[in-house]
Design a protein around this motif. Structure first.
Motif, PDB file in Angstrom:
ATOM      1  N   UNK A  71      20.591  -1.357 -59.774  1.00  0.00           N
ATOM      2  CA  UNK A  71      20.168  -1.132 -58.389  1.00  0.00           C
ATOM      3  C   UNK A  71      19.581  -2.406 -57.784  1.00  0.00           C
ATOM      4  N   UNK A  72      18.798  -3.151 -58.573  1.00  0.00           N
ATOM      5  CA  UNK A  72      18.195  -4.391 -58.078  1.00  0.00           C
ATOM      6  C   UNK A  72      19.256  -5.417 -57.711  1.00  0.00           C
ATOM      7  N   UNK A  73      20.286  -5.531 -58.532  1.00  0.00           N
ATOM      8  CA  UNK A  73      21.367  -6.476 -58.250  1.00  0.00           C
ATOM      9  C   UNK A  73      22.031  -6.163 -56.919  1.00  0.00           C
ATOM     10  N   UNK A  74      22.154  -4.873 -56.612  1.00  0.00           N
ATOM     11  CA  UNK A  74      22.806  -4.443 -55.367  1.00  0.00           C
ATOM     12  C   UNK A  74      21.908  -4.660 -54.160  1.00  0.00           C
ATOM     13  N   UNK A  75      20.625  -4.332 -54.283  1.00  0.00           N
ATOM     14  CA  UNK A  75      19.750  -4.339 -53.106  1.00  0.00           C
ATOM     15  C   UNK A  75      18.812  -5.539 -53.030  1.00  0.00           C
ATOM     16  N   UNK A  76      19.026  -6.565 -53.854  1.00  0.00           N
ATOM     17  CA  UNK A  76      18.155  -7.742 -53.817  1.00  0.00           C
ATOM     18  C   UNK A  76      18.068  -8.380 -52.428  1.00  0.00           C
ATOM     19  N   UNK A  77      19.173  -8.533 -51.677  1.00  0.00           N
ATOM     20  CA  UNK A  77      19.055  -9.085 -50.320  1.00  0.00           C
ATOM     21  C   UNK A  77      18.151  -8.244 -49.418  1.00  0.00           C
ATOM     22  N   UNK A  78      18.206  -6.927 -49.571  1.00  0.00           N
ATOM     23  CA  UNK A  78      17.357  -6.041 -48.771  1.00  0.00           C
ATOM     24  C   UNK A  78      15.889  -6.272 -49.135  1.00  0.00           C
ATOM     25  N   UNK A  79      15.622  -6.442 -50.426  1.00  0.00           N
ATOM     26  CA  UNK A  79      14.250  -6.695 -50.876  1.00  0.00           C
ATOM     27  C   UNK A  79      13.742  -8.029 -50.325  1.00  0.00           C
ATOM     28  N   UNK A  80      14.615  -9.015 -50.289  1.00  0.00           N
ATOM     29  CA  UNK A  80      14.260 -10.331 -49.748  1.00  0.00           C
ATOM     30  C   UNK A  80      13.856 -10.214 -48.283  1.00  0.00           C
ATOM     31  N   UNK A  81      14.630  -9.478 -47.511  1.00  0.00           N
ATOM     32  CA  UNK A  81      14.329  -9.270 -46.088  1.00  0.00           C
ATOM     33  C   UNK A  81      13.017  -8.509 -45.941  1.00  0.00           C
ATOM     34  N   UNK A  82      12.808  -7.518 -46.794  1.00  0.00           N
ATOM     35  CA  UNK A  82      11.579  -6.711 -46.748  1.00  0.00           C
ATOM     36  C   UNK A  82      10.343  -7.569 -46.951  1.00  0.00           C
ATOM     37  N   UNK A  83      10.369  -8.452 -47.925  1.00  0.00           N
ATOM     38  CA  UNK A  83       9.227  -9.319 -48.214  1.00  0.00           C
ATOM     39  C   UNK A  83       8.961 -10.264 -47.055  1.00  0.00           C
ATOM     40  N   UNK A  84      10.016 -10.849 -46.498  1.00  0.00           N
ATOM     41  CA  UNK A  84       9.843 -11.772 -45.362  1.00  0.00           C
ATOM     42  C   UNK A  84       9.263 -11.034 -44.144  1.00  0.00           C
ATOM     43  N   UNK A  85       9.658  -9.791 -43.936  1.00  0.00           N
ATOM     44  CA  UNK A  85       9.108  -8.996 -42.833  1.00  0.00           C
ATOM     45  C   UNK A  85       7.610  -8.777 -43.026  1.00  0.00           C
ATOM     46  N   UNK A  86       7.196  -8.512 -44.267  1.00  0.00           N
ATOM     47  CA  UNK A  86       5.792  -8.236 -44.544  1.00  0.00           C
ATOM     48  C   UNK A  86       4.911  -9.480 -44.387  1.00  0.00           C
ATOM     49  N   UNK A  87       5.499 -10.657 -44.582  1.00  0.00           N
ATOM     50  CA  UNK A  87       4.724 -11.887 -44.515  1.00  0.00           C
ATOM     51  C   UNK A  87       4.741 -12.536 -43.131  1.00  0.00           C
ATOM     52  N   UNK A  88       5.622 -12.061 -42.253  1.00  0.00           N
ATOM     53  CA  UNK A  88       5.735 -12.645 -40.910  1.00  0.00           C
ATOM     54  C   UNK A  88       4.502 -12.330 -40.064  1.00  0.00           C
ATOM     55  N   UNK A  89       4.019 -13.326 -39.330  1.00  0.00           N
ATOM     56  CA  UNK A  89       2.902 -13.120 -38.411  1.00  0.00           C
ATOM     57  C   UNK A  89       1.603 -12.777 -39.095  1.00  0.00           C
ATOM     58  N   UNK A  90       1.380 -13.307 -40.306  1.00  0.00           N
ATOM     59  CA  UNK A  90       0.163 -12.991 -41.056  1.00  0.00           C
ATOM     60  C   UNK A  90      -1.080 -13.444 -40.311  1.00  0.00           C
ATOM     61  N   UNK A  91      -2.010 -12.508 -40.117  1.00  0.00           N
ATOM     62  CA  UNK A  91      -3.283 -12.819 -39.465  1.00  0.00           C
ATOM     63  C   UNK A  91      -3.247 -12.830 -37.958  1.00  0.00           C
TER      64      UNK A  91
END
Length: 321
Positions: free
Chosen positions: A61-81
């Protein structure tokens, strides 16, 4: 016992073992399906299969959805503070990653993701299956059936235990995925999960590998509560319907994915922020811990920031369910 008798007994024992091994090999050669079936039904393999199946499923599952996870992390870190900072969407984040490098950058941290699943998912699904079997035996003795409460308890316990074991790989994954957000001169440019773990241990200390462990455990418990408990419950509720077994599984997965995302996303958000942070030149950290991170994000960025990227997170979680 005379030495000659000892030697004779040892010789007979070794011959017996060799004969048994030879017979087993011959039987496996003549009937491989039966040999495989016999192996799978040994007590050891029956206990190990939930862990093995869980690990393989998680890594696939990780191999398939790794790009989605990458986008998810970048969304969470955008505009910090910043409360009124940028409002990225999954599409804009995806486009920026590809535009600044190459398509394969979406798979940054894949080795860490696979290691995390090999450890975390193997453990949590294995523990969950083990707990459920014990609960089933206990319920059978009492003449009752396993209910939602028991499923939820098994999911919470399995998720919490597995998260502690898998935290180092989880931290390495976040560091590798967030590295591209730094100025080029400040990037660590990790080559693999082993490189990331070794360098973090050397420069920040081994204990740092468990940074964000508390929210990781809470997140895992919340995710397992929503995923495993609701999947098991939904599957049980769908048994009497006319849906096929495959459709029942997919439907239960969709339901479980939603609740898993809803319960765990705020903790996943905080986990990402805590695992990404490093010491400033003056030795301070942006966040002191989970509660401090919750408080600062709620104050500076708003409560809805915890659910930014819910759709992306759901797409990431549902395949695992």
């Amino acid at each position: 016992m005379p030495p000659s008798r000892v030697v004779e007994n040892a010789k007979q024992t070794s011959e017996t073992v060799l004969n048994d091994a030879s017979a087993a090999v011959k039987s496996a050669t003549e009937n491989p399906k039966q040999a495989t079936s016999n192996l799978l039904h040994t007590p050891f393999m029956r206990a190990a299969l939930p862990f093995i199946n869980g690990g393989i499923a998680g890594m696939t599952a990780t191999t398939v959805i790794q790009p989605v996870d990458m986008v998810k992390v970048r969304l969470q870190l955008a505009g910090e503070g910043v409360k009124t900072g940028p409002k990225p969407t999954p599409i804009t984040v995806f486009r920026d990653i590809v535009a600044s490098g190459k398509v394969m950058d979406l798979y940054t941290g894949l080795s860490a993701g696979i290691l995390r699943q090999a450890v975390y998912t193997t453990a949590r699904l294995g523990f969950f299956d083990t707990f459920m079997k014990r609960l089933a035996v206990s319920a059978e003795k009492k003449g009752t059936k396993i209910g939602f409460k028991e499923r939820a308890g098994a999911g919470l316990a399995a998720g919490g235990l597995a998260a502690i074991v898998g935290n180092p790989a989880d931290l390495a994954l976040i560091r590798m995925q967030s590295d591209g957000l730094k100025p080029a001169a400040q990037r660590a440019n990790y080559t693999s999960v082993i490189d990331a773990l070794a360098r973090i241990s050397k420069t920040e200390g081994v204990a740092r590998l468990w940074a964000g462990c508390y929210p990781t455990v809470v997140r895992a418990m919340a995710l397992n509560f929503g995923q495993l408990a609701f999947f098991s419950e939904a599957k049980n509720q769908l048994k009497g319907t006319s849906l096929s077994s495959r459709t029942q599984t997919l439907t239960a997965s969709a339901v479980a994915g939603f609740f898993a995302s809803f319960f765990s996303l705020p903790f996943d958000f905080v986990k990402t922020r805590l695992q990404k942070q490093t010491k400033a030149p003056d030795g301070t950290m942006p966040y002191k811990g989970m509660l401090d991170c919750f408080t600062k994000v709620a104050k500076d960025e708003g409560l809805l920031r915890f659910y930014r990227g819910f759709g992306t997170y759901y797409v990431r979680i549902a395949p695992h369910a």
